[in-house]
Design a protein around this motif. Structure first.
Motif, PDB file in Angstrom:
ATOM      1  N   VAL A  65       0.826  -1.208   0.000  1.00  0.00           N
ATOM      2  CA  VAL A  65       0.000   0.000   0.000  1.00  0.00           C
ATOM      3  C   VAL A  65       0.857   1.253   0.000  1.00  0.00           C
ATOM      4  N   LEU A  66       1.874   1.283   0.838  1.00  0.00           N
ATOM      5  CA  LEU A  66       2.712   2.475   0.925  1.00  0.00           C
ATOM      6  C   LEU A  66       3.587   2.625  -0.322  1.00  0.00           C
ATOM      7  N   GLY A  67       3.989   1.513  -0.909  1.00  0.00           N
ATOM      8  CA  GLY A  67       4.751   1.588  -2.155  1.00  0.00           C
ATOM      9  C   GLY A  67       3.954   2.232  -3.267  1.00  0.00           C
ATOM     10  N   VAL A  68       2.670   1.870  -3.368  1.00  0.00           N
ATOM     11  CA  VAL A  68       1.792   2.461  -4.386  1.00  0.00           C
ATOM     12  C   VAL A  68       1.615   3.954  -4.132  1.00  0.00           C
ATOM     13  N   ALA A  69       1.373   4.319  -2.887  1.00  0.00           N
ATOM     14  CA  ALA A  69       1.114   5.722  -2.548  1.00  0.00           C
ATOM     15  C   ALA A  69       2.317   6.604  -2.871  1.00  0.00           C
ATOM     16  N   THR A  70       3.511   6.144  -2.549  1.00  0.00           N
ATOM     17  CA  THR A  70       4.702   6.960  -2.803  1.00  0.00           C
ATOM     18  C   THR A  70       5.067   6.975  -4.280  1.00  0.00           C
ATOM     19  N   GLY A  71       4.745   5.916  -5.011  1.00  0.00           N
ATOM     20  CA  GLY A  71       5.029   5.874  -6.440  1.00  0.00           C
ATOM     21  C   GLY A  71       4.200   6.873  -7.230  1.00  0.00           C
ATOM     22  N   LEU A  72       2.954   7.063  -6.837  1.00  0.00           N
ATOM     23  CA  LEU A  72       2.090   8.023  -7.525  1.00  0.00           C
ATOM     24  C   LEU A  72       2.643   9.438  -7.410  1.00  0.00           C
ATOM     25  N   THR A  73       3.166   9.783  -6.250  1.00  0.00           N
ATOM     26  CA  THR A  73       3.744  11.110  -6.040  1.00  0.00           C
ATOM     27  C   THR A  73       4.908  11.355  -6.993  1.00  0.00           C
ATOM     28  N   MET A  74       5.736  10.338  -7.193  1.00  0.00           N
ATOM     29  CA  MET A  74       6.878  10.489  -8.088  1.00  0.00           C
ATOM     30  C   MET A  74       6.434  10.789  -9.512  1.00  0.00           C
ATOM     31  N   GLU A  75       5.408  10.098  -9.993  1.00  0.00           N
ATOM     32  CA  GLU A  75       4.962  10.315 -11.363  1.00  0.00           C
ATOM     33  C   GLU A  75       4.395  11.717 -11.540  1.00  0.00           C
ATOM     34  N   PHE A  76       3.694  12.223 -10.534  1.00  0.00           N
ATOM     35  CA  PHE A  76       3.158  13.584 -10.627  1.00  0.00           C
ATOM     36  C   PHE A  76       4.279  14.616 -10.755  1.00  0.00           C
ATOM     37  N   GLN A  77       5.436  14.326 -10.156  1.00  0.00           N
ATOM     38  CA  GLN A  77       6.532  15.298 -10.177  1.00  0.00           C
ATOM     39  C   GLN A  77       7.087  15.530 -11.575  1.00  0.00           C
ATOM     40  N   PHE A  78       6.923  14.569 -12.472  1.00  0.00           N
ATOM     41  CA  PHE A  78       7.387  14.797 -13.838  1.00  0.00           C
ATOM     42  C   PHE A  78       6.634  15.967 -14.477  1.00  0.00           C
ATOM     43  N   GLY A  79       5.364  16.121 -14.108  1.00  0.00           N
ATOM     44  CA  GLY A  79       4.596  17.232 -14.636  1.00  0.00           C
ATOM     45  C   GLY A  79       4.772  18.520 -13.862  1.00  0.00           C
ATOM     46  N   THR A  80       4.922  18.417 -12.537  1.00  0.00           N
ATOM     47  CA  THR A  80       5.000  19.631 -11.714  1.00  0.00           C
ATOM     48  C   THR A  80       6.402  20.217 -11.662  1.00  0.00           C
ATOM     49  N   ASN A  81       7.410  19.380 -11.468  1.00  0.00           N
ATOM     50  CA  ASN A  81       8.781  19.863 -11.270  1.00  0.00           C
ATOM     51  C   ASN A  81       9.676  19.728 -12.498  1.00  0.00           C
ATOM     52  N   TRP A  82       9.261  18.858 -13.439  1.00  0.00           N
ATOM     53  CA  TRP A  82      10.125  18.588 -14.599  1.00  0.00           C
ATOM     54  C   TRP A  82       9.305  18.673 -15.883  1.00  0.00           C
ATOM     55  N   SER A  83       8.637  19.803 -16.062  1.00  0.00           N
ATOM     56  CA  SER A  83       7.698  19.939 -17.176  1.00  0.00           C
ATOM     57  C   SER A  83       8.408  19.958 -18.533  1.00  0.00           C
ATOM     58  N   TYR A  84       9.560  20.645 -18.623  1.00  0.00           N
ATOM     59  CA  TYR A  84      10.243  20.669 -19.920  1.00  0.00           C
ATOM     60  C   TYR A  84      10.817  19.293 -20.251  1.00  0.00           C
ATOM     61  N   TYR A  85      11.287  18.588 -19.246  1.00  0.00           N
ATOM     62  CA  TYR A  85      11.728  17.208 -19.466  1.00  0.00           C
ATOM     63  C   TYR A  85      10.576  16.382 -20.031  1.00  0.00           C
ATOM     64  N   SER A  86       9.393  16.507 -19.436  1.00  0.00           N
ATOM     65  CA  SER A  86       8.227  15.750 -19.897  1.00  0.00           C
ATOM     66  C   SER A  86       7.867  16.124 -21.326  1.00  0.00           C
ATOM     67  N   HIS A  87       7.970  17.417 -21.648  1.00  0.00           N
ATOM     68  CA  HIS A  87       7.686  17.850 -23.016  1.00  0.00           C
ATOM     69  C   HIS A  87       8.733  17.309 -23.985  1.00  0.00           C
ATOM     70  N   PHE A  88       9.988  17.361 -23.604  1.00  0.00           N
ATOM     71  CA  PHE A  88      11.095  17.033 -24.507  1.00  0.00           C
ATOM     72  C   PHE A  88      11.154  15.544 -24.829  1.00  0.00           C
ATOM     73  N   VAL A  89      10.900  14.684 -23.828  1.00  0.00           N
ATOM     74  CA  VAL A  89      11.053  13.234 -24.049  1.00  0.00           C
ATOM     75  C   VAL A  89       9.764  12.468 -23.757  1.00  0.00           C
ATOM     76  N   GLY A  90       8.659  13.171 -23.639  1.00  0.00           N
ATOM     77  CA  GLY A  90       7.409  12.513 -23.255  1.00  0.00           C
ATOM     78  C   GLY A  90       6.972  11.422 -24.202  1.00  0.00           C
ATOM     79  N   ASP A  91       7.252  11.576 -25.518  1.00  0.00           N
ATOM     80  CA  ASP A  91       6.847  10.557 -26.483  1.00  0.00           C
ATOM     81  C   ASP A  91       7.477   9.206 -26.178  1.00  0.00           C
ATOM     82  N   ILE A  92       8.706   9.220 -25.679  1.00  0.00           N
ATOM     83  CA  ILE A  92       9.398   7.954 -25.383  1.00  0.00           C
ATOM     84  C   ILE A  92       9.201   7.564 -23.929  1.00  0.00           C
TER      85      ILE A  92
END
Length: 529
Positions: A65-92
């Motif tokens: 349960v805790l592994g799932v909860a903490t994993g979701l937070t990490m994925e959200f950070q790609f959009g919140t903290n690393w938006s240009y990274y997500s734009h630049f390589v999001g297709d792959i």
């Protein structure tokens, strides 16, 4: 880009990733240990194995349960903290994460409820299949995530498109079968199996020391000893494969973790001990084992291992080539039909990421002089002392785990484990060690590819979002408080479950409730049935 924003964004992601990785490896390993334990129950129909499986399954569930909860937070950070990274390589990068959610996460989420609540509703074989599907989903989840991470380490199967200013997939098969991703997957999963085996071994040792749940503890220890020995041996073998993958794909990481400033002629030796000196570019008090590094990294005795300073020189040439690629891109922006610019880009596109390294110092890389190019080339060196010592810590713990499980396997086979108090205490003390090695491995992998978010393609400082320092500090503090609270709850639940002990059997009997420990009675415990 404000470098403080970049550094804080890196810190936040590192903290959440390291925290998340406390739970993931245990989940990976326990899932297949549950399959083994339940398989014994199905084959023997001995009720104690059902009790054993349900007990460790409860601990698996708390951790899951805790592994799932903490994993979701990490994925959200790609959009919140690393938006240009997500734009630049999001297709792959986005494709493996999407497949992980649709295939692996849905698979384990679908069957995990049946695993916990289907004991009295499914047949023995049916429930075993459910448990196996949970284990399969858990490990497939790791596979797709590590395919995404492996692409960051070795960006194959993709090309930069100057029209969209993004990386785009050219060969998804190459992304899937990326040698770095495959090596990382088997090595990481094996490390998770070791963590689970040590956890089971240590908790079982606690029970034997206290004279509680002796039959459950002995059988659990037997499974952990065999599973852990195989896993710890595979970690070392597969770690060797990871080292070989570095030779072709991440030469700087390999040189940094060896503190190898100068090219080592064949056959290169492996440094057992030394003190990296950043001023003299030399390793003081160096103790080497001849030939070993050459065999690990090149699979030969006649190929040299390239040193840090020679790789920096190579980086200078690639930065110059990257400036030419950047110039071509700017010309194509102005005139997409410029055939000369198109030819120039095609000739230098492999190095455009190196040209971007100069953006840390100048807005237009074409204006950089030789001094700035040299400075940017030096940025390709990761933190050598940290890399050097973290690698040796991880390797030392890995070999210690082999010794521990070899000893456990021998003592369990001779039926002496439950009589040997010093060994049981050693098992308890060893519980945190594989977690420490796993976290060290993550630091080694992620710190070793700096200054790159994607190796040779996108510098880390370019990938961050345009956030303020205050906004990032608020989230760091918030996550720290939230995760600190969750950690207290999770550890509390684990401790409470371990103190409570295994479930009663379906016949109402609490296995070993009155059974004396052989350490107390002087004899072997009798069978539970």
């Amino acid at each position: 880009m404000d470098m403080m924003t970049v550094d804080l964004s890196r810190l936040q992601f590192a903290l959440t990733a390291l925290y998340h990785f406390l739970f993931v490896p245990l989940t990976l390993g326990l899932s297949f240990m549950l399959v083994i334990m339940e398989s014994v129950y199905v084959l023997t129909r001995r009720e104690i194995w059902r009790t054993i499986t349900r007990f460790w399954g409860t601990l698996f569930g708390i951790n899951f349960v805790l592994g799932v909860a903490t994993g979701l937070t990490m994925e959200f950070q790609f959009g919140t903290n690393w938006s240009y990274y997500s734009h630049f390589v999001g297709d792959i990068f986005g494709a493996p994460l999407a497949i992980e959610g649709l295939m692996a996460f849905f698979l384990e989420a679908t069957f995990v409820g049946l695993m916990f609540f289907g004991w009295d509703r499914l047949s023995r074989v049916g429930h075993l299949i459910v448990t196996f599907m949970v284990a399969l989903g858990t490990n497939l989840s790791a596979l797709w995530i590590l395919i995404a991470n492996g692409w960051m380490q070795n960006p194959v199967g993709a090309d930069f498109n100057p029209a969209t200013m993004r990386m785009e997939v050219s060969d998804f098969t190459a992304v899937l079968f990326n040698p770095v991703a495959q090596a990382k997957f088997v090595h990481t999963v094996s490390a998770g199996y070791v963590i689970a085996a040590v956890f089971v071994l240590g908790v079982s040792a606690i029970y034997l020391l206290k004279g509680k749940w002796v039959s459950v503890a002995k059988r659990s220890m037997a499974v952990a000893a065999a599973f852990g020995l195989a896993s710890s041996l595979s970690v070392v073998v597969l770690g060797d494969e990871s080292g070989y993958a570095l030779t072709d794909n991440q030469k700087m990481k390999l040189a940094a973790l060896e503190a190898m400033w100068h090219t080592e002629p064949a056959p290169a030796g492996l440094t057992l001990f030394g003190i990296p000196n950043l001023k003299t570019h030399h390793t003081d008090m160096e103790v080497k084992v001849p030939y070993v590094l050459g065999l690990i990294s090149t699979r030969s005795l006649d190929r040299p291992v390239i040193g840090i300073l020679d790789l920096v020189e190579t980086a200078e040439h690639r930065i110059q080539s990257g400036v030419a690629a950047y110039d071509a891109v700017e010309k194509l922006k102005a005139n997409p039909q410029d055939l000369a610019a198109r030819a120039q880009f095609e000739a230098h596109k492999r190095d455009i990421g190196y040209g971007y390294l100069l953006k840390k110092y100048v807005a237009d890389p074409r204006t950089a002089d030789a001094a700035l190019i040299q400075k940017a080339a030096l940025d390709t060196i990761p933190n050598v002392p940290v890399m050097f010592w973290v690698f040796r810590l991880m390797a030392a713990i890995g070999f210690a785990m082999i010794a521990l499980f070899a000893l456990a396997f021998v003592l369990v086979s001779l039926r002496k484990a439950e009589h040997t108090r010093w060994f049981l205490r050693l098992c308890v003390l060893a519980i945190p060690l594989p977690w420490l090695a796993a976290e060290a491995g993550w630091v080694l992998a992620e710190l070793g590819r700096q200054p790159w978010a994607v190796e040779g393609v996108l510098p880390t400082f370019m990938g961050a979002s345009s956030l303020t320092v205050g906004q990032i500090w608020v989230t760091i503090v918030g996550f720290t408080l939230l995760y600190g609270t969750l950690a207290v709850i999770e550890v509390g639940l684990l401790v409470k479950t371990i103190k409570t002990g295994p479930y009663a059997s379906k016949f109402g009997r609490m296995h070993d409730a009155e059974e004396a420990s052989p350490l107390q009675s002087g004899g072997l415990a009798g069978p539970a049935e």
